[in-house]
Design a protein around this motif. Structure first.
Motif, mmCIF file in Angstrom:
data_model
loop_
_atom_site.group_PDB
_atom_site.id
_atom_site.type_symbol
_atom_site.label_atom_id
_atom_site.label_comp_id
_atom_site.label_asym_id
_atom_site.label_seq_id
_atom_site.Cartn_x
_atom_site.Cartn_y
_atom_site.Cartn_z
ATOM 1 N N LEU A 101 0.852 -1.184 0.000
ATOM 2 C CA LEU A 101 0.000 0.000 0.000
ATOM 3 C C LEU A 101 0.890 1.238 0.000
ATOM 4 C CD1 LEU A 101 -2.951 1.155 0.382
ATOM 5 C CD2 LEU A 101 -2.389 1.263 2.828
ATOM 6 N N VAL A 102 0.657 2.143 -0.941
ATOM 7 C CA VAL A 102 1.416 3.390 -1.018
ATOM 8 C C VAL A 102 0.463 4.552 -0.800
ATOM 9 C CG1 VAL A 102 2.927 4.864 -2.394
ATOM 10 C CG2 VAL A 102 3.065 2.369 -2.631
ATOM 11 N N THR A 103 0.766 5.364 0.208
ATOM 12 C CA THR A 103 0.007 6.581 0.458
ATOM 13 C C THR A 103 0.965 7.760 0.388
ATOM 14 O OG1 THR A 103 0.311 6.272 2.843
ATOM 15 C CG2 THR A 103 -1.718 5.433 1.879
ATOM 16 N N THR A 104 0.463 8.906 -0.016
ATOM 17 C CA THR A 104 1.314 10.084 -0.178
ATOM 18 C C THR A 104 0.664 11.297 0.480
ATOM 19 O OG1 THR A 104 0.318 10.667 -2.314
ATOM 20 C CG2 THR A 104 2.268 9.239 -2.355
ATOM 21 N N ARG A 105 1.506 12.232 0.902
ATOM 22 C CA ARG A 105 1.042 13.520 1.437
ATOM 23 C C ARG A 105 2.112 14.563 1.134
ATOM 24 N NH1 ARG A 105 3.857 14.459 6.266
ATOM 25 N NH2 ARG A 105 4.652 12.604 7.341
ATOM 26 N N PRO A 106 1.723 15.827 0.989
ATOM 27 C CA PRO A 106 2.708 16.875 0.731
ATOM 28 C C PRO A 106 3.689 16.991 1.896
ATOM 29 C CG PRO A 106 0.484 17.655 0.278
ATOM 30 C CD PRO A 106 0.339 16.343 0.973
ATOM 31 N N ALA A 107 4.947 17.214 1.580
ATOM 32 C CA ALA A 107 5.970 17.384 2.610
ATOM 33 C C ALA A 107 5.956 18.813 3.120
ATOM 34 C CB ALA A 107 7.343 17.047 2.051
ATOM 35 N N ALA A 108 6.257 18.976 4.393
ATOM 36 C CA ALA A 108 6.372 20.318 4.962
ATOM 37 C C ALA A 108 7.549 21.047 4.319
ATOM 38 C CB ALA A 108 6.556 20.228 6.470
ATOM 39 N N GLN A 109 7.380 22.326 4.078
ATOM 40 C CA GLN A 109 8.419 23.104 3.404
ATOM 41 C C GLN A 109 9.337 23.843 4.381
ATOM 42 O OE1 GLN A 109 8.725 23.122 -0.172
ATOM 43 N NE2 GLN A 109 7.402 21.371 0.256
ATOM 44 N N ALA A 110 8.809 24.214 5.546
ATOM 45 C CA ALA A 110 9.590 24.998 6.506
ATOM 46 C C ALA A 110 10.462 24.094 7.363
ATOM 47 C CB ALA A 110 8.649 25.803 7.394
ATOM 48 N N GLN A 111 11.485 24.707 7.982
ATOM 49 C CA GLN A 111 12.309 23.969 8.931
ATOM 50 C C GLN A 111 11.434 23.530 10.102
ATOM 51 O OE1 GLN A 111 15.258 22.903 8.667
ATOM 52 N NE2 GLN A 111 16.377 24.188 7.236
ATOM 53 N N PRO A 112 11.612 22.327 10.592
ATOM 54 C CA PRO A 112 10.775 21.850 11.689
ATOM 55 C C PRO A 112 11.042 22.624 12.980
ATOM 56 C CG PRO A 112 12.560 20.305 11.258
ATOM 57 C CD PRO A 112 12.591 21.305 10.153
ATOM 58 N N GLU A 113 9.990 22.861 13.726
ATOM 59 C CA GLU A 113 10.096 23.587 14.987
ATOM 60 C C GLU A 113 10.774 22.725 16.050
ATOM 61 O OE1 GLU A 113 9.229 26.765 15.780
ATOM 62 O OE2 GLU A 113 8.900 27.021 13.622
ATOM 63 N N PRO A 114 11.510 23.344 16.978
ATOM 64 C CA PRO A 114 12.131 22.569 18.061
ATOM 65 C C PRO A 114 11.070 21.880 18.913
ATOM 66 C CG PRO A 114 13.069 24.778 17.927
ATOM 67 C CD PRO A 114 11.877 24.770 17.033
ATOM 68 N N TRP A 115 11.455 20.750 19.465
ATOM 69 C CA TRP A 115 10.542 19.940 20.271
ATOM 70 C C TRP A 115 10.854 20.049 21.754
ATOM 71 C CZ3 TRP A 115 10.454 14.691 17.221
ATOM 72 C CH2 TRP A 115 9.317 14.663 16.385
ATOM 73 N N ARG A 116 9.800 19.983 22.555
ATOM 74 C CA ARG A 116 9.909 19.733 23.988
ATOM 75 C C ARG A 116 9.436 18.298 24.223
ATOM 76 N NH1 ARG A 116 10.858 24.038 27.238
ATOM 77 N NH2 ARG A 116 10.596 26.123 26.328
ATOM 78 N N LEU A 117 10.285 17.487 24.818
ATOM 79 C CA LEU A 117 9.986 16.066 24.994
ATOM 80 C C LEU A 117 9.706 15.741 26.457
ATOM 81 C CD1 LEU A 117 12.785 14.483 22.756
ATOM 82 C CD2 LEU A 117 10.460 15.166 22.084
ATOM 83 N N GLN A 118 8.790 14.819 26.638
ATOM 84 C CA GLN A 118 8.519 14.263 27.956
ATOM 85 C C GLN A 118 9.064 12.842 28.005
ATOM 86 O OE1 GLN A 118 4.434 13.053 29.035
ATOM 87 N NE2 GLN A 118 4.679 14.282 30.898
ATOM 88 N N ALA A 119 9.878 12.549 29.001
ATOM 89 C CA ALA A 119 10.446 11.206 29.140
ATOM 90 C C ALA A 119 9.421 10.285 29.794
ATOM 91 C CB ALA A 119 11.714 11.253 29.982
ATOM 92 N N VAL A 120 9.233 9.101 29.196
ATOM 93 C CA VAL A 120 8.306 8.108 29.739
ATOM 94 C C VAL A 120 8.954 6.732 29.649
ATOM 95 C CG1 VAL A 120 6.268 9.441 29.088
ATOM 96 C CG2 VAL A 120 7.138 7.704 27.523
#
Length: 259
Positions: A101-120
């Motif tokens: 199965l192949v699905t497609t979606r447009p890729a984001a153009q901007a630089q990705p925003e920094p993440w805040r991560l929660q450790a679990v």
């Protein structure tokens, strides 16, 4: 959405919702080229053998992806999911004839925003396999986002760091890249960077107590490339560290492969 090169029907894809047994890979396609395409195909072939005991024709997979793009030259995220529509909960042990199965979606153009991560504390089933069983990871991601974080960082039962829900994580210490030493899904972007960096690969069993000694942190993912990590729980880092530009430049120089 195409299954084996033809439009998919509800009956064909319902096994993904009702049985949810299979595996996938996601790749960024730009002008019919993919960085690490061979690694994506190797992953699909390896996981197909592991989950189904069947050899996957990766040349056929590449043709399906190319066809699903319909000639578009816009950056696109293509996901290839391998599963058997005929398998259900009662027949999951049957001999398999996996479909693609192949699905497609447009890729984001901007630089990705920094993440805040929660450790679990969480370990995915079969962590070395990119399988479709995402319930546990998504449950923890949802919980983290409800508490104001962007995503989750998984910790093994012994407290060592493994991976982000659908990304890898790396750290910078004294100018050196340090990767967690753990069992996790080794991503294509992570692998390409390791190959391109002109230095020995450094891995260590890292815990949360090691993070205050790091100078920066970043996530890697085929769809978004290199993303700064702003924080893990209460430990914060700058998001303008020089390493991010260096890694993005290094990644951009990796020659893509034609589908």
């Amino acid at each position: 959405m195409e299954l084996n090169g033809a439009p998919a029907t509800i009956d064909q894809i319902k096994a993904l919702a009702l049985t949810n047994y299979g595996h996938f890979t996601s790749m960024l396609v730009e002008e019919n080229r993919v960085r690490g395409l061979s690694l994506h195909m190797e992953r699909l072939a390896r996981d197909c053998q592991h989950l189904f005991g069947v050899e996957l024709d990766t040349d056929r997979v590449r043709r399906y992806v190319l066809q699903a793009l319909h000639g578009s030259v816009q950056p696109t995220v293509a996901r290839v999911t391998v599963y058997d529509p005929a398998i259900d909960l009662g027949t999951v042990g049957s001999d398999a004839e996996p479909s693609v199965l192949v699905t497609t979606r447009p890729a984001a153009q901007a630089q990705p925003e920094p993440w805040r991560l929660q450790a679990v504390s969480y370990r995915r089933d079969e962590p070395a396999v990119k399988h479709v069983g995402l319930f546990g990871a998504m449950m923890h991601r949802r919980s983290a986002q409800r508490e104001g974080f962007d995503d989750v960082l998984f910790l093994n039962p012994d407290g060592t760091i493994s991976e982000i829900a659908t990304s890898n994580i790396g750290f910078v210490r004294d100018g050196e890249i340090v990767w967690p030493r753990s069992e996790f899904l080794v991503g294509v972007t992570m692998t390409l960077l390791r190959q391109a960096l002109d230095e020995p690969v450094t891995t260590e069993p890292l815990t949360l107590s090691d993070l205050p000694h790091m100078d920066a942190a970043f996530a890697t993912n085929a769809a978004t490339g290199i993303r700064p990590v702003r924080s893990v729980d209460g430990t914060e880092w700058p998001v303008d560290h020089k390493v991010f530009g260096d890694l993005r430049e290094l990644y951009a120089e990796i020659p893509p492969e034609h589908l």
